[in-house]
Motif scaffolding. Structure first.
Motif, mmCIF file in Angstrom:
data_model
loop_
_atom_site.group_PDB
_atom_site.id
_atom_site.type_symbol
_atom_site.label_atom_id
_atom_site.label_comp_id
_atom_site.label_asym_id
_atom_site.label_seq_id
_atom_site.Cartn_x
_atom_site.Cartn_y
_atom_site.Cartn_z
ATOM 1 N N LEU A 9 -45.125 -29.397 -27.073
ATOM 2 C CA LEU A 9 -45.137 -29.583 -28.518
ATOM 3 C C LEU A 9 -43.976 -30.469 -28.962
ATOM 4 O O LEU A 9 -42.845 -30.302 -28.480
ATOM 5 C CB LEU A 9 -45.016 -28.233 -29.221
ATOM 6 C CG LEU A 9 -46.300 -27.467 -29.514
ATOM 7 C CD1 LEU A 9 -45.991 -26.013 -29.848
ATOM 8 C CD2 LEU A 9 -47.055 -28.121 -30.652
ATOM 9 N N PRO A 10 -44.207 -31.389 -29.898
ATOM 10 C CA PRO A 10 -43.089 -32.135 -30.481
ATOM 11 C C PRO A 10 -42.166 -31.173 -31.237
ATOM 12 O O PRO A 10 -42.545 -30.035 -31.520
ATOM 13 C CB PRO A 10 -43.779 -33.109 -31.441
ATOM 14 C CG PRO A 10 -45.209 -33.153 -31.016
ATOM 15 C CD PRO A 10 -45.509 -31.812 -30.445
ATOM 16 N N PRO A 11 -40.969 -31.598 -31.580
ATOM 17 C CA PRO A 11 -40.088 -30.747 -32.387
ATOM 18 C C PRO A 11 -40.778 -30.298 -33.682
ATOM 19 O O PRO A 11 -41.657 -31.001 -34.209
ATOM 20 C CB PRO A 11 -38.896 -31.663 -32.682
ATOM 21 C CG PRO A 11 -38.897 -32.653 -31.564
ATOM 22 C CD PRO A 11 -40.343 -32.883 -31.225
ATOM 23 N N VAL A 12 -40.365 -29.145 -34.186
ATOM 24 C CA VAL A 12 -40.992 -28.572 -35.382
ATOM 25 C C VAL A 12 -41.059 -29.588 -36.514
ATOM 26 O O VAL A 12 -42.095 -29.736 -37.182
ATOM 27 C CB VAL A 12 -40.215 -27.311 -35.836
ATOM 28 C CG1 VAL A 12 -40.725 -26.832 -37.189
ATOM 29 C CG2 VAL A 12 -40.324 -26.208 -34.804
ATOM 30 N N GLU A 13 -39.965 -30.300 -36.750
ATOM 31 C CA GLU A 13 -39.901 -31.220 -37.893
ATOM 32 C C GLU A 13 -40.835 -32.421 -37.735
ATOM 33 O O GLU A 13 -41.097 -33.133 -38.723
ATOM 34 C CB GLU A 13 -38.471 -31.693 -38.118
ATOM 35 C CG GLU A 13 -37.847 -32.437 -36.952
ATOM 36 C CD GLU A 13 -37.180 -31.515 -35.936
ATOM 37 O OE1 GLU A 13 -36.431 -32.049 -35.081
ATOM 38 O OE2 GLU A 13 -37.397 -30.279 -35.989
ATOM 39 N N GLU A 14 -41.368 -32.658 -36.539
ATOM 40 C CA GLU A 14 -42.295 -33.771 -36.333
ATOM 41 C C GLU A 14 -43.753 -33.322 -36.350
ATOM 42 O O GLU A 14 -44.660 -34.141 -36.161
ATOM 43 C CB GLU A 14 -41.989 -34.461 -34.999
ATOM 44 C CG GLU A 14 -40.615 -35.116 -34.948
ATOM 45 C CD GLU A 14 -40.316 -35.760 -33.614
ATOM 46 O OE1 GLU A 14 -41.269 -35.929 -32.808
ATOM 47 O OE2 GLU A 14 -39.142 -36.097 -33.361
ATOM 48 N N CYS A 15 -43.987 -32.031 -36.572
ATOM 49 C CA CYS A 15 -45.351 -31.502 -36.579
ATOM 50 C C CYS A 15 -45.894 -31.402 -38.003
ATOM 51 O O CYS A 15 -45.159 -31.566 -38.982
ATOM 52 C CB CYS A 15 -45.376 -30.140 -35.884
ATOM 53 S SG CYS A 15 -45.102 -30.274 -34.090
ATOM 54 N N VAL A 16 -47.195 -31.156 -38.109
ATOM 55 C CA VAL A 16 -47.903 -31.202 -39.401
ATOM 56 C C VAL A 16 -47.950 -29.800 -40.010
ATOM 57 O O VAL A 16 -48.547 -28.891 -39.432
ATOM 58 C CB VAL A 16 -49.338 -31.733 -39.199
ATOM 59 C CG1 VAL A 16 -50.062 -31.795 -40.535
ATOM 60 C CG2 VAL A 16 -49.316 -33.111 -38.528
ATOM 61 N N PRO A 17 -47.350 -29.596 -41.181
ATOM 62 C CA PRO A 17 -47.350 -28.267 -41.799
ATOM 63 C C PRO A 17 -48.752 -27.834 -42.228
ATOM 64 O O PRO A 17 -49.527 -28.627 -42.772
ATOM 65 C CB PRO A 17 -46.449 -28.443 -43.029
ATOM 66 C CG PRO A 17 -45.661 -29.689 -42.772
ATOM 67 C CD PRO A 17 -46.544 -30.567 -41.944
#
Length: 268
Positions: A125-133
């Motif tokens: 998984l990419p870092p949390v801040e780079e994922c789609v809310p």
């Protein structure tokens, strides 16, 4: 202060292994109440029935009819309790109709040997801040699936094409997950987390509610505080059904839960 999860899975003891429950409307998704949440209610009752062994190790559940918000009853029967584990059967019913029938093995995960040896690897998984809310979902979607309001979900951008009409066809959805109120997930809560993401058939271009027939969860450890990584996959859609495998990894990089379910293909 009680967490939202604790409030929504609260029970009233009625004696002789019986418990009253209130199925909260905040866990509705599409055509029914989320099966993972319902299993969490059942799992809470089992933990109450064998307090010396508070954690699910293995739980298998059959979904017999669709539950709805409102009053419910959970009946438990201790089949065996001795040594490190207890085996308990349980049923969740409403108005005389059985919704779920489950068989579970419970123990104390904190007392297990610390001898983890696995070839499994955490989701990429990419870092949390780079994922789609998940909060970016259209209002209509959130209206028919109020369950989404229970979580802070951050989807892998590579697995979210189904949300824009471009599913990958791989049968794979993964995301970061934590409760929206900041409450850390406990072992019983993992029963819910294993069924928290949209059906993996969304990534095959087959959206819609996918009723669960049978679901088995193995809980492997008490999760560390913080974000969880959740990955769903399927490899076979046949006969109007599909299997869905789930892995849940905690913030310490441990595989804390595994789940397989058999479900009906979405009805649209």
């Amino acid at each position: 202060m009680a967490s939202e999860w604790d409030t929504h899975t609260a029970l009233t003891a009625a004696g002789d292994g019986l418990f009253g429950a209130e199925i909260d409307p905040g866990w509705v998704v599409g055509g029914g109440v989320n099966g993972g949440y319902l299993l969490g209610v059942v799992g809470t009752a089992i933990a109450e029935a064998v307090p010396a062994k508070p954690h699910p190790l293995s739980v298998s559940a059959y979904y017999l009819s669709a539950a709805r918000p409102g009053g419910a009853q959970v009946s438990t029967r201790v089949l065996r309790e001795g040594g490190a584990v207890a085996t308990v059967s349980a049923e969740l019913g409403q108005e005389g109709v059985t919704r779920i029938s489950a068989l579970a093995t419970y123990g104390d995960l904190r007392a297990l040997p610390d001898d983890v040896a696995t070839t499994a690897e955490p989701p990429a998984l990419p870092p949390v801040e780079e994922c789609v809310p998940g909060s970016l979902a259209p209002e209509e979607t959130r209206r028919v699936a109020p369950m989404m309001e229970r979580f802070d979900l951050r989807f892998d951008p590579d697995c979210v094409g189904w949300a824009t009409g471009a599913p990958s066809g791989r049968g794979h959805i993964q995301a970061w997950l934590r409760m929206v109120d900041g409450h850390d997930i406990d072992p019983v809560g993992l029963l819910m987390v294993c069924d928290a993401l949209p059906p993996v058939t969304f990534d095959l271009g087959r959206p819609g509610w996918a009723p669960t027939l049978e679901l088995t969860v193995h809980v492997r450890a008490v999760p560390a505080p913080g974000w969880l990584q959740v990955s769903h996959r399927t490899r076979n859609v046949a006969g109007g059904m599909f299997e869905e495998d789930c892995e849940v990894w905690d913030s310490a990089g441990r595989l804390v839960a595994q789940r397989r379910q058999l479900a009906m293909q979405p009805r649209g």
